[in-house]
Design a protein around this motif. Structure first.
Motif, short mmCIF file in Angstrom:
data_model
loop_
_atom_site.label_atom_id
_atom_site.label_comp_id
_atom_site.label_asym_id
_atom_site.label_seq_id
_atom_site.Cartn_x
_atom_site.Cartn_y
_atom_site.Cartn_z
N GLU A 15 -3.39 -0.55 10.05
CA GLU A 15 -2.32 0.16 9.37
C GLU A 15 -1.71 1.21 10.31
OE1 GLU A 15 -4.22 1.85 5.97
OE2 GLU A 15 -5.40 3.24 7.14
N TRP A 48 8.86 -9.75 3.84
CA TRP A 48 7.71 -8.92 4.20
C TRP A 48 7.80 -7.60 3.46
CZ3 TRP A 48 3.06 -8.98 5.86
CH2 TRP A 48 2.46 -7.87 6.43
N LEU A 49 6.76 -7.27 2.73
CA LEU A 49 6.66 -6.01 1.99
C LEU A 49 7.88 -5.75 1.10
CD1 LEU A 49 5.12 -3.66 4.71
CD2 LEU A 49 3.93 -4.94 2.92
N VAL A 99 2.41 -2.54 8.94
CA VAL A 99 1.93 -2.08 7.64
C VAL A 99 1.81 -0.57 7.76
CG1 VAL A 99 0.05 -2.14 5.98
CG2 VAL A 99 0.63 -4.19 7.26
N GLU A 121 1.28 1.88 2.40
CA GLU A 121 0.90 0.60 1.78
C GLU A 121 -0.59 0.50 1.48
OE1 GLU A 121 4.86 -0.29 3.23
OE2 GLU A 121 3.17 0.34 4.44
N GLU A 157 -1.58 -0.05 -2.06
CA GLU A 157 -1.10 -1.22 -2.78
C GLU A 157 -2.04 -2.41 -2.68
OE1 GLU A 157 2.89 -2.01 -1.55
OE2 GLU A 157 3.53 0.03 -1.96
N ALA A 158 -2.55 -2.70 -1.48
CA ALA A 158 -3.38 -3.90 -1.32
C ALA A 158 -4.07 -3.88 0.04
CB ALA A 158 -2.51 -5.15 -1.42
N SER A 208 -4.37 -7.02 1.54
CA SER A 208 -3.78 -8.18 2.19
C SER A 208 -2.34 -8.34 1.71
CB SER A 208 -4.59 -9.44 1.88
OG SER A 208 -4.54 -9.75 0.52
N TYR A 209 -1.52 -8.90 2.60
CA TYR A 209 -0.10 -9.05 2.34
C TYR A 209 0.33 -10.45 2.76
CZ TYR A 209 -0.65 -4.04 2.28
OH TYR A 209 -1.10 -2.78 2.00
N THR A 210 1.35 -10.96 2.11
CA THR A 210 1.84 -12.29 2.44
C THR A 210 3.16 -12.18 3.18
OG1 THR A 210 0.81 -13.21 0.46
CG2 THR A 210 2.54 -14.51 1.49
N ARG A 241 3.79 -19.61 4.55
CA ARG A 241 3.23 -18.33 4.12
C ARG A 241 1.98 -18.05 4.94
NH1 ARG A 241 5.06 -20.88 -0.40
NH2 ARG A 241 6.63 -19.74 -1.58
N ARG A 263 -4.84 -6.04 6.05
CA ARG A 263 -4.65 -4.68 6.54
C ARG A 263 -6.02 -4.11 6.93
NH1 ARG A 263 -6.03 -0.13 4.48
NH2 ARG A 263 -6.35 -1.05 2.45
#
Length: 132
Positions: A32, A53-54, A77, A81, A84-85, A87-89, A100, A105
């Motif tokens: 991050e 993204w995001l 990232v 963020e 929020e999570a 992992s991100y897609t 995808r 993170r």
């Protein structure tokens, strides 16, 4: 039986060849607060290349190559963020094909800096405030 087998083989070849048309190179784990490089390559001219993204939709610059196109982008990232999570897609779309990638993170510690400011700069006198 033979025509069914031939149909399955043709379908499998179409799936394999369509999956190879668009390639995305991105790290699986991202610290991050740091940027990372995304590299996309594919066949054709790359028109309509879209990244998601995001919560944002991006259209990076596309350059022609001998075999098709290449595009690069710096993503990241941010520190906000983290709530929020983990992992991100990343979604990449071009020419009707969507890929995808899941990006994890990784928490990173940054040194804190504490500043000492004279009282006259953060508690202004009424006389100073009245001038503005």
């Amino acid at each position: 039986m033979m025509s069914t087998l031939r149909g399955i083989l043709i379908l499998a070849l179409l799936v394999i060849s369509s999956g190879a048309a668009l390639q995305v190179d991105v790290p699986e784990i991202v610290p991050e607060g740091e940027p990372f490089l995304l590299r996309i390559s594919g066949e054709g001219d790359g028109a309509g290349l879209t990244l998601r993204w995001l919560g944002r939709e991006l259209h990076p610059r596309v350059e022609r190559s001998k075999s098709g196109f290449i595009s690069t982008a710096l993503l990241g990232v941010g520190m906000h963020e983290r709530l929020e999570a983990d992992s991100y897609t990343l979604e990449v779309e071009q020419g009707g094909e969507i890929l995808r990638k899941l990006i994890m993170r990784e928490a990173k510690s940054y040194p804190e800096q504490h500043l000492t400011v004279e009282k006259k700069y953060n508690e202004l006198a009424q006389e100073t405030l009245d001038r503005h």
